[in-house]
Design an enzyme around this catalytic site. Structure first.
Site, PDB file in Angstrom:
ATOM      1  N   CYS A  33      -0.674   4.521   2.242  1.00 45.32           N
ATOM      2  CA  CYS A  33      -0.902   4.331   3.627  1.00 45.32           C
ATOM      3  C   CYS A  33      -0.421   2.903   4.080  1.00 45.32           C
ATOM      4  O   CYS A  33       0.607   2.482   4.129  1.00 45.32           O
ATOM      5  CB  CYS A  33      -2.226   4.747   4.126  1.00 45.32           C
ATOM      6  SG  CYS A  33      -3.631   3.825   3.495  1.00 45.32           S
ATOM      7  N   SER A  34      -1.359   2.059   4.733  1.00 43.87           N
ATOM      8  CA  SER A  34      -0.951   0.930   5.430  1.00 43.87           C
ATOM      9  C   SER A  34      -1.912  -0.159   5.097  1.00 43.87           C
ATOM     10  O   SER A  34      -2.398  -1.024   5.993  1.00 43.87           O
ATOM     11  CB  SER A  34      -0.784   0.995   6.755  1.00 43.87           C
ATOM     12  OG  SER A  34      -1.790   1.974   7.570  1.00 43.87           O
ATOM     13  N   CYS A  35      -2.853  -0.032   3.965  1.00 41.21           N
ATOM     14  CA  CYS A  35      -3.886  -1.047   3.763  1.00 41.21           C
ATOM     15  C   CYS A  35      -3.492  -2.609   3.759  1.00 41.21           C
ATOM     16  O   CYS A  35      -2.490  -2.992   3.264  1.00 41.21           O
ATOM     17  CB  CYS A  35      -4.406  -0.833   2.468  1.00 41.21           C
ATOM     18  SG  CYS A  35      -5.158   1.056   2.435  1.00 41.21           S
ATOM     19  N   CYS A  48       0.799  -1.182   0.099  1.00 35.14           N
ATOM     20  CA  CYS A  48      -0.162   0.139  -0.128  1.00 35.14           C
ATOM     21  C   CYS A  48       0.919   1.161   0.095  1.00 35.14           C
ATOM     22  O   CYS A  48       1.322   1.540   1.113  1.00 35.14           O
ATOM     23  CB  CYS A  48      -0.851  -0.015   1.079  1.00 35.14           C
ATOM     24  SG  CYS A  48      -1.808   1.454   1.437  1.00 35.14           S
TER      25      CYS A  48
END
Lengths: 214, 223
Positions: free
Chosen positions: A118-120, A115
């Site tokens: 962000c941090s998906c 991702c």
């Protein structure tokens, strides 16, 4: 974003209350106090959220999905056709796994999930992501030079093997279905599951060789 | 927005640094920031896209030198301050000073498990046919919105091919701006590495993003 300098960097306000709390500890404690006293949060709900993701939801869930897909060809088909429904069959649903897609590694293609924005990450099957997955070195380079990333994880793919990188820019969450290791013919799901590492479901690793089974 | 969060293709961050033991949280304050962020969405009334926009609105220099949960904390403080739920003075003094504002609901402990199990699906009924069929050559539009978007810079203006159609999903750009869900069709679009990074790129690599229909335009030439 994980450098020691960053960790030590004080962004907060100074809370000179003579306590031994670090500035960020004091800042978070103050925020929680304000939110609790104003009645916006239930402290017991906070504890339950933490306990859920620290102890109950993690990559063993995903390993069960992969082991079943290796063991049961019909389940594999369902997983690749509608991963959300197939994963729900094992009871794994909900937040950050609402829309799942499973991508299968083959002799020709290796899949890698990132991702960049962000941090998906698919929480119901893998838990919360490790720091490296959320950090700048991985997010910047996975799309630019994935082979160098894999090499840092000790994974050297044959030069001709295609690499397919999946940047999770929407609410679709990806689970890599690693190749089943050779020498596991006739193994049960229960015996297969420990071969499925967390990294093999992100794409930064392969499933374990039976000789290395824990 | 072209903020510090849009990292694809940047250089100079050094090697991947896996941690020994990989703790889920490194300290108690990280646990509390994680839980406060999840719990406050309901009373705060904000959505995931507004949360993401709050985090990526950090000054890029600060974004890139903060740890993950430092970014979450800054984003949460921003969301609370914007809505007047917590004032700057309260954050500074660490004491509740103002009155409690009316909030829609709070997250009570018994609701945690069902809330997490339900999640927040973003799929919506499709009310338009697909503009792009699977296999269609498309181009990611050259867009530089000041608000939230999920179209990363490294694909903007680049040619790709539609690989999958996920039906309608909430559009983050509108959702983050408080303009409703404005659902649109969502596609997976694959790009050859050479179309993203130039001729020197690894010919065996392709990269896909998930892109809403308004992020894409048709292109005439064959894929």
């Amino acid at each position: 974003m994980t450098t020691p300098q960053a960790a030590a960097h004080n962004h907060g306000h100074d809370h000179d209350h003579g306590s031994s709390l670090s500035p960020i500890e004091a800042r978070v404690r103050a925020l929680e106090t304000i939110l609790t006293e104003k009645g916006y949060v239930d402290p017991a709900a906070l504890d339950r959220l933490i306990e859920t993701y620290e102890t109950r939801i993690g990559p063993r869930n995903g390993a069960r999905v992969v082991a079943r897909a290796w063991h049961d060809p019909d389940y594999r088909k369902r997983l690749l056709a509608d991963a959300t429904a197939a994963i729900a069959e094992l009871g794994f649903t909900g937040r950050q796994g609402e829309h799942m897609v499973a991508v299968a590694n083959t002799a020709e293609v290796h899949n890698l999930v990132v991702c960049t924005l962000c941090s998906c990450y698919p929480w119901p099957v893998l838990g919360l992501p490790p720091v490296w997955y959320k950090s700048a070195p991985y997010r910047s380079r996975a799309v630019l030079d994935p082979r160098s990333i894999l090499a840092e994880f000790g994974l050297i793919l044959p030069p001709g093997k295609a690499i397919r990188v999946w940047d999770s820019t929407a609410e679709i969450r990806y689970l890599v279905l690693p190749e089943r290791p050779a020498g596991t013919e006739g193994w049960s799901e229960e015996r297969l599951a420990p071969l499925v590492t967390r990294d093999s479901m992100i794409g930064t690793g392969l499933a374990l060789d039976p000789a290395d089974a824990p | 927005m072209n903020g510090g969060q849009d990292l694809g293709g940047m250089m100079g961050f050094g090697p991947i640094r896996p941690e020994p033991g990989e703790p889920v949280f490194h300290s108690e304050w990280e646990r509390r920031v994680f839980a406060l962020t999840l719990a406050m969405a309901r009373p705060g009334g904000w959505n995931i896209d507004q949360s993401r926009f709050a985090r990526e609105s950090l000054d890029p220099g600060r974004y890139l030198t903060s740890t993950y949960y430092e970014i979450w904390l800054a984003g949460l403080e921003r969301l609370l301050a914007e809505r007047g739920l917590v004032t700057a003075e309260e954050l500074t003094t660490g004491r509740p000073l103002g009155a409690k504002l009316p909030v829609p609901a709070i997250l009570e402990a018994p609701a945690v498990e069902p809330t997490l199990a339900k999640g927040a699906p973003t799929s919506r009924p499709a009310d338009q046919p697909a503009r792009f069929a699977i296999g269609t050559p498309v181009r990611a539009r050259l867009l530089n919105p000041r608000g939230h978007t999920r179209l990363p810079r490294y694909v903007r203006g680049r040619p790709g091919v539609v690989m999958d159609d996920h039906g309608f999903h909430v559009l983050p750009d509108a959702h983050a701006a408080g303009q409703g869900e404005a659902p649109e069709r969502l596609y997976t679009v694959a790009f050859k590495a050479s179309d993203l990074w130039g001729e020197a790129a690894d010919p065996t690599v392709s990269v896909s993003v998930d892109a809403w229909e308004s992020y894409l335009e048709p292109r005439g030439e064959a894929a």
